[in-house]
Design a protein around this motif. Structure first.
Motif, mmCIF file in Angstrom:
data_model
loop_
_atom_site.group_PDB
_atom_site.id
_atom_site.type_symbol
_atom_site.label_atom_id
_atom_site.label_comp_id
_atom_site.label_asym_id
_atom_site.label_seq_id
_atom_site.Cartn_x
_atom_site.Cartn_y
_atom_site.Cartn_z
ATOM 1 N N MET A 202 0.838 -1.169 0.000
ATOM 2 C CA MET A 202 0.000 0.000 0.000
ATOM 3 C C MET A 202 0.897 1.250 0.000
ATOM 4 N N ASP B 244 -2.529 5.683 -0.525
ATOM 5 C CA ASP B 244 -3.587 4.730 -0.192
ATOM 6 C C ASP B 244 -3.786 4.626 1.318
ATOM 7 N N THR B 245 -2.710 4.639 2.053
ATOM 8 C CA THR B 245 -2.800 4.561 3.508
ATOM 9 C C THR B 245 -3.508 5.790 4.075
#
Length: 171
Positions: free
Chosen positions: A1, A5-6
């Motif tokens: 990720m 995205d995190t």
């Protein structure tokens, strides 16, 4: 990720319930609220790289949610997709030759312009635009003639129906 995205996943986890409640207050339906939130977060994810002020994310997300809701109302989504206890399609009994004859006789009594529209639209399965092109008229004329023709046909069939003829099949 990735970091992007995190960060997005963290924001989603923190704010999705509040967005869902706001969406519910807008539309009054939990299922639709879920759809609105999903569309909103999809748009937010696509714009995530361009958003420079992450302190204004809540305002941006709310604005996106409201605009999505209003856009879907303008497009008529809420009318196209509705939950009901009634079955979407009414099962029809197999029509016998008597029913076809009654329908053909009634169709002969429909005025010629309306009959032409009904035959092209519902027998030939032509679109409104194709029917308008074939009859050299506007799409509005096709729609009004179809509505009038169906009503005329319903009125005629109400008087001539046989016991096996299901009126719902022609609506």
């Amino acid at each position: 990720m990735t970091d992007r995205d995190t960060a997005f996943a963290d924001y989603f986890a923190a704010r999705s319930d509040a967005m869902r409640r706001t969406a519910y207050l807008l539309c009054g339906d939990w299922h639709r609220a879920e759809d609105l939130v999903q569309v909103t977060f999809t748009k937010l994810y696509l714009a995530w790289q361009r958003i420079t002020r992450h302190d204004a994310l809540d305002a941006y997300a709310r604005k996106t949610l409201v605009r999505t809701f209003l856009s879907e109302r303008r497009l008529g989504w809420f009318r196209k997709e509705s939950v009901s206890n009634e079955p979407a399609d009414i099962p029809i009994t197999k029509a016998g030759p008597e029913d076809r004859m009654v329908l053909q006789e009634a169709l002969k009594q429909v005025p010629p312009g309306q009959r032409a529209v009904l035959v092209l639209r519902y027998w030939e399965d032509m679109s409104v635009d194709e029917t308008a092109g074939t009859l050299n008229c506007s799409t509005g004329t096709v729609k009004s003639q179809a509505a009038r023709g169906l009503q005329t046909l319903r009125d005629l069939l109400t008087d001539q129906m046989t016991p096996t003829f299901d009126r719902k099949r022609i609506s």
